[in-house]
Each structure stands twice: as structure tokens, then as C-alpha cells.
Enzyme design. Sequence first.
Site, PDB file in Angstrom:
ATOM      1  N   TYR A  78      -4.766  -4.361  12.417  1.00 55.20           N
ATOM      2  CA  TYR A  78      -4.093  -3.629  11.447  1.00 55.20           C
ATOM      3  C   TYR A  78      -2.469  -3.832  12.047  1.00 55.20           C
ATOM      4  CZ  TYR A  78      -4.794   0.318  14.888  1.00 55.20           C
ATOM      5  OH  TYR A  78      -5.028   1.255  15.873  1.00 55.20           O
ATOM      6  N   CYS A  79      -1.806  -3.888  10.752  1.00 47.55           N
ATOM      7  CA  CYS A  79      -0.330  -3.932  11.131  1.00 47.55           C
ATOM      8  C   CYS A  79      -0.030  -5.171  12.011  1.00 47.55           C
ATOM      9  CB  CYS A  79       0.516  -2.535  11.779  1.00 47.55           C
ATOM     10  SG  CYS A  79       2.158  -2.689  11.643  1.00 47.55           S
ATOM     11  N   PRO A  80      -0.417  -6.533  11.385  1.00 45.47           N
ATOM     12  CA  PRO A  80      -0.235  -7.474  12.254  1.00 45.47           C
ATOM     13  C   PRO A  80       1.173  -8.005  12.365  1.00 45.47           C
ATOM     14  CG  PRO A  80      -0.980  -8.070  10.140  1.00 45.47           C
ATOM     15  CD  PRO A  80      -0.971  -6.577  10.243  1.00 45.47           C
ATOM     16  N   LYS A 135      -6.143  -7.308  20.189  1.00 39.51           N
ATOM     17  CA  LYS A 135      -4.870  -6.643  20.336  1.00 39.51           C
ATOM     18  C   LYS A 135      -4.844  -5.132  20.776  1.00 39.51           C
ATOM     19  CE  LYS A 135      -1.555  -5.041  16.713  1.00 39.51           C
ATOM     20  NZ  LYS A 135      -1.206  -5.295  15.272  1.00 39.51           N
TER      21      LYS A 135
END
Length: 276
Positions: A145-147, A158
Site C-alpha cells: 500500500y502507498c507504493p 516492505k
Amino acid sequence: MEDLLRQAEWRIIDQSAVGLHFQALQSFGFDDALCASVGAGKAPATARTWVHHNTVVLGIQDTKLPFLDAGVQYLKEMGYQVIVRNSGGLAVVLDDGVLNISLIFPEAEKGIDINRGYEAMWRLIQQMFADFPAKIEAKEIIGSYCPGSYDLSIGGKKFAGISQRRLRKGVAVQIYLCVSGSGADRAELIREFYKRAKGGQYTKFSYPEIIPEVMASLSELLNSSLTIADCMMRLLTELKKNSSRFYAGQLNEYELELLPSYVQRITERNEKFAEL
């Protein structure tokens, strides 16, 4: 190139414990006030740390999802507050296992290149955990998420994301650090949010297709029972190494005067979401 981490003074404002008692919304007001103060030369370079209870922080682009209300309702049913931040990026999860660090720098006459801000935070995290053999990489992790291009990962998983906020000659480099708990569970929460908020419809903006398995906490990745307090000690140790004067402080009078207006601005932006 000048090392941004090396500052004549580092002031630390530690809200990693008290932050549990106020809303994450206020944290973004704090950082804006600090940006304005540091940028105006009213305060030295400042590191602020904060932890909040279950909160999902949406980016501006998330507010354009076709069935946003359904996604927000799901998050609330799962016990999460939902706010929209005033900086870029997409949805992220905050809870008591996530340490947020903001580094606020004054912009020099030539300015601070955006990548220098990211590199400084990446280097700080590498130094904080240098006693572990794991290699901390900075690259986009597809399926997270939110890459972003400065996702921090170990072995392709991550554990942190970095963003920046620039305001009135101040630069805030912000990171969320998943210290403990399950990174995959957090990712699953956001995966379901997007599923409900998109409702199967085509969107011009390409929202991330979340793959929970590509996210983890530092405790999981390093096979160590890390705590927020442990990470705080590591952070303080590194900042102390990078300054001639290092001290704990609070907001000064100038910042206390600025704070209400910045909190009000982001609060007003969020008022329409309170009724969802």
C-alpha cells in the site's frame, strides 16, 4: 554533497507515548507548524516522533474513489478512524506498532532536492538497524500500500514508506515504520478498503493492487521482538551522533502560536468525511 543528517543542532520532540491520546489529524498540524518555524529560522532542525491508535490515513487521490463511503464504513467497522492528510501518497495504516518519524529541515538558499530528503531518511534507518545483518533497500515494492520509489524493504518485503511535505522554506521528511505486529494484516485491511471503495469500477487513476504477502514489520523481518521504545533509543543514538548539540524539547512560543491555525486547516478539510 552536504549530509542533511548532520546538523549543528537536533531538537527531538517525542510524542511516541502522548500521541496515543490525541488524533492523528493533529499530527499533520504539528508538522506544518514545525515546517514554518524551522523554515523561518525560529527553531533548529527538529525530529518529531509520534504513535497513534488505529487510524487509516488517506491521501487526496483516495478521496476520488467511486464508492469511498463504502470503503470508509468498512474501516470504521474494523475499529479504525479515517482521516485525509495534506500531503501526497495513498492510504496507510497507523496503530500502536507503527512509529512515525518526521525530520524537519530548513531549506538552504539553493533548496533541498527532493531525493536528498528521501536519501537522508533511508540512511538514518540503515544506521538505526546497522547491528542486524539484513540489507535495507529503497525501491518501489509492487503490491504494497502507498507504493513509492523509496519504499524501505528487506528481502523484498516492505516495512516503511517515506513522504515529504514542503511549507514556507521548511521541509518535513516523514516515515511510517512498521515496528511490530503483522504487516500482512495491515495490508489486508487496505486491500479490502480498495476493493469496497472501487466497487469493481474502472478508475482513471491506477490504485494499487494490494498483495499482503509483500509487507511485513521489522520484528518479523529481523526475527526480533522490537518495540517502539527500542526504536526510539536507536533513533536518539543516531541523531546524537549527527549533531554538536542534541536536546529534547517541546514547541516554542512561535510554534504554539502557529499550531491552532494549521490544525484548523486540516480539520476543516476533514469535516466532510466525519459524516460518512
